[in-house]
Design a protein around this motif. Structure first.
Motif, PDB file in Angstrom:
ATOM      1  N   LYS A 245      -7.749  -0.375  45.366  1.00  0.00           N
ATOM      2  CA  LYS A 245      -8.829  -1.149  44.739  1.00  0.00           C
ATOM      3  C   LYS A 245      -9.577  -0.310  43.706  1.00  0.00           C
ATOM      4  O   LYS A 245      -9.865  -0.780  42.606  1.00  0.00           O
ATOM      5  N   LEU A 246      -9.887   0.930  44.065  1.00  0.00           N
ATOM      6  CA  LEU A 246     -10.598   1.816  43.153  1.00  0.00           C
ATOM      7  C   LEU A 246      -9.792   2.070  41.880  1.00  0.00           C
ATOM      8  O   LEU A 246     -10.317   1.976  40.759  1.00  0.00           O
ATOM      9  N   LEU A 247      -8.515   2.368  42.042  1.00  0.00           N
ATOM     10  CA  LEU A 247      -7.663   2.637  40.882  1.00  0.00           C
ATOM     11  C   LEU A 247      -7.469   1.384  40.025  1.00  0.00           C
ATOM     12  O   LEU A 247      -7.374   1.470  38.801  1.00  0.00           O
ATOM     13  N   THR A 248      -7.416   0.225  40.655  1.00  0.00           N
ATOM     14  CA  THR A 248      -7.282  -1.026  39.907  1.00  0.00           C
ATOM     15  C   THR A 248      -8.523  -1.268  39.052  1.00  0.00           C
ATOM     16  O   THR A 248      -8.424  -1.658  37.883  1.00  0.00           O
ATOM     17  N   LYS A 249      -9.706  -1.014  39.645  1.00  0.00           N
ATOM     18  CA  LYS A 249     -10.949  -1.158  38.877  1.00  0.00           C
ATOM     19  C   LYS A 249     -10.981  -0.168  37.713  1.00  0.00           C
ATOM     20  O   LYS A 249     -11.359  -0.515  36.589  1.00  0.00           O
ATOM     21  N   GLU A 250     -10.605   1.070  37.980  1.00  0.00           N
ATOM     22  CA  GLU A 250     -10.591   2.096  36.939  1.00  0.00           C
ATOM     23  C   GLU A 250      -9.636   1.713  35.813  1.00  0.00           C
ATOM     24  O   GLU A 250      -9.961   1.860  34.626  1.00  0.00           O
ATOM     25  N   LEU A 251      -8.485   1.196  36.158  1.00  0.00           N
ATOM     26  CA  LEU A 251      -7.515   0.760  35.159  1.00  0.00           C
ATOM     27  C   LEU A 251      -8.095  -0.367  34.316  1.00  0.00           C
ATOM     28  O   LEU A 251      -7.948  -0.377  33.082  1.00  0.00           O
ATOM     29  N   SER A 252      -8.767  -1.290  34.960  1.00  0.00           N
ATOM     30  CA  SER A 252      -9.370  -2.408  34.231  1.00  0.00           C
ATOM     31  C   SER A 252     -10.420  -1.912  33.236  1.00  0.00           C
ATOM     32  O   SER A 252     -10.463  -2.355  32.076  1.00  0.00           O
ATOM     33  N   VAL A 253     -11.281  -0.991  33.671  1.00  0.00           N
ATOM     34  CA  VAL A 253     -12.311  -0.428  32.788  1.00  0.00           C
ATOM     35  C   VAL A 253     -11.662   0.299  31.608  1.00  0.00           C
ATOM     36  O   VAL A 253     -12.073   0.120  30.447  1.00  0.00           O
TER      37      VAL A 253
ATOM     38  N   ASP B 170     -10.248  -2.183  29.133  1.00  0.00           N
ATOM     39  CA  ASP B 170     -11.318  -2.791  28.325  1.00  0.00           C
ATOM     40  C   ASP B 170     -11.807  -1.824  27.245  1.00  0.00           C
ATOM     41  O   ASP B 170     -12.010  -2.218  26.091  1.00  0.00           O
ATOM     42  N   LEU B 171     -12.007  -0.566  27.613  1.00  0.00           N
ATOM     43  CA  LEU B 171     -12.443   0.435  26.630  1.00  0.00           C
ATOM     44  C   LEU B 171     -11.419   0.600  25.508  1.00  0.00           C
ATOM     45  O   LEU B 171     -11.770   0.677  24.325  1.00  0.00           O
ATOM     46  N   PHE B 172     -10.173   0.659  25.882  1.00  0.00           N
ATOM     47  CA  PHE B 172      -9.112   0.816  24.896  1.00  0.00           C
ATOM     48  C   PHE B 172      -9.067  -0.369  23.950  1.00  0.00           C
ATOM     49  O   PHE B 172      -8.971  -0.201  22.721  1.00  0.00           O
ATOM     50  N   LEU B 173      -9.139  -1.591  24.500  1.00  0.00           N
ATOM     51  CA  LEU B 173      -9.085  -2.787  23.662  1.00  0.00           C
ATOM     52  C   LEU B 173     -10.304  -2.850  22.725  1.00  0.00           C
ATOM     53  O   LEU B 173     -10.187  -3.225  21.551  1.00  0.00           O
ATOM     54  N   GLU B 174     -11.487  -2.478  23.229  1.00  0.00           N
ATOM     55  CA  GLU B 174     -12.686  -2.475  22.397  1.00  0.00           C
ATOM     56  C   GLU B 174     -12.547  -1.454  21.267  1.00  0.00           C
ATOM     57  O   GLU B 174     -12.852  -1.738  20.107  1.00  0.00           O
ATOM     58  N   HIS B 175     -12.063  -0.276  21.601  1.00  0.00           N
ATOM     59  CA  HIS B 175     -11.878   0.773  20.602  1.00  0.00           C
ATOM     60  C   HIS B 175     -10.838   0.340  19.555  1.00  0.00           C
ATOM     61  O   HIS B 175     -11.038   0.526  18.350  1.00  0.00           O
ATOM     62  N   ALA B 176      -9.751  -0.257  20.020  1.00  0.00           N
ATOM     63  CA  ALA B 176      -8.703  -0.701  19.099  1.00  0.00           C
ATOM     64  C   ALA B 176      -9.236  -1.806  18.190  1.00  0.00           C
ATOM     65  O   ALA B 176      -8.924  -1.834  16.984  1.00  0.00           O
ATOM     66  N   HIS B 177     -10.059  -2.688  18.721  1.00  0.00           N
ATOM     67  CA  HIS B 177     -10.621  -3.777  17.914  1.00  0.00           C
ATOM     68  C   HIS B 177     -11.573  -3.213  16.857  1.00  0.00           C
ATOM     69  O   HIS B 177     -11.531  -3.617  15.680  1.00  0.00           O
ATOM     70  N   ASN B 178     -12.446  -2.252  17.272  1.00  0.00           N
ATOM     71  CA  ASN B 178     -13.366  -1.629  16.311  1.00  0.00           C
ATOM     72  C   ASN B 178     -12.617  -0.832  15.254  1.00  0.00           C
ATOM     73  O   ASN B 178     -12.982  -0.831  14.085  1.00  0.00           O
ATOM     74  N   PHE B 179     -11.565  -0.163  15.641  1.00  0.00           N
ATOM     75  CA  PHE B 179     -10.778   0.632  14.702  1.00  0.00           C
ATOM     76  C   PHE B 179     -10.120  -0.284  13.677  1.00  0.00           C
ATOM     77  O   PHE B 179     -10.072   0.022  12.495  1.00  0.00           O
ATOM     78  N   ALA B 180      -9.647  -1.439  14.136  1.00  0.00           N
ATOM     79  CA  ALA B 180      -8.994  -2.394  13.237  1.00  0.00           C
ATOM     80  C   ALA B 180      -9.994  -2.974  12.244  1.00  0.00           C
ATOM     81  O   ALA B 180      -9.655  -3.240  11.089  1.00  0.00           O
ATOM     82  N   ASP B 181     -11.239  -3.171  12.681  1.00  0.00           N
ATOM     83  CA  ASP B 181     -12.261  -3.701  11.772  1.00  0.00           C
ATOM     84  C   ASP B 181     -12.657  -2.684  10.703  1.00  0.00           C
ATOM     85  O   ASP B 181     -12.970  -3.048   9.568  1.00  0.00           O
TER      86      ASP B 181
END
Length: 150
Positions: free
Chosen positions: A109-117, A120-131
């Motif tokens: 459960k802990l690792l699944t939560k960490e993976l999810s976070v 999300d960080l990666f997708l946010e960073h990739a979206h900002n980088f693309a902008d």
């Protein structure tokens, strides 16, 4: 063609009747048949260790009898203790495995939560980088238009 046969029945030491037959005027040889002596068709086989003990009288006051009983009682106690110990060991192992399973499930459960976070960080960073990055074709054309206007 008439066929006549003669049958002789004899009882063997094994307790089975054997039918011997002789066929007349036939070239075929017949195989003897085993027929049980008892009408029920037989019974349970008696192990060799029990065969001689059926009719023997056991003196319960004899030293040999007491020694055999004592050895048997000790063997029974030892067997029961061993069985009880094995059951306790198995129960202890089951409890250990349950605890380990709970620990591993919590870790999952802990690792699944960490993976999810992290996703999300990666997708946010990739979206900002693309902008922030402009396409290569528009950047050059804007720069050329500015230079030619001067």
């Amino acid at each position: 063609m008439s066929k006549t046969s003669q049958q002789n029945t004899s009882t063997e030491a094994s307790g089975a009747s054997v039918i011997h037959s002789q066929a007349h005027s036939s070239g075929l040889q017949q195989v003897p048949q085993l027929v049980p002596v008892s009408p029920g068709g037989g019974g349970k086989a008696v192990p060799p260790s029990k065969q001689g003990k059926k009719n023997s009288f056991v003196d319960r006051n004899s030293d040999e009898y007491r020694q055999r009983r004592e050895r048997n009682n000790m063997a029974v106690k030892k067997s029961r203790l061993k069985s009880k110990q094995k059951a306790q060991d198995t129960l202890q192992r089951v409890n250990q495995l349950k605890e380990e399973n709970e620990r591993l499930e919590a870790k999952i459960k802990l690792l699944t939560k960490e993976l999810s976070v992290l996703k999300d960080l990666f997708l946010e960073h990739a979206h900002n980088f693309a902008d922030n990055v402009q396409p290569v074709g528009t950047e050059t054309s804007t720069t050329s238009a500015e230079n030619s206007g001067q």
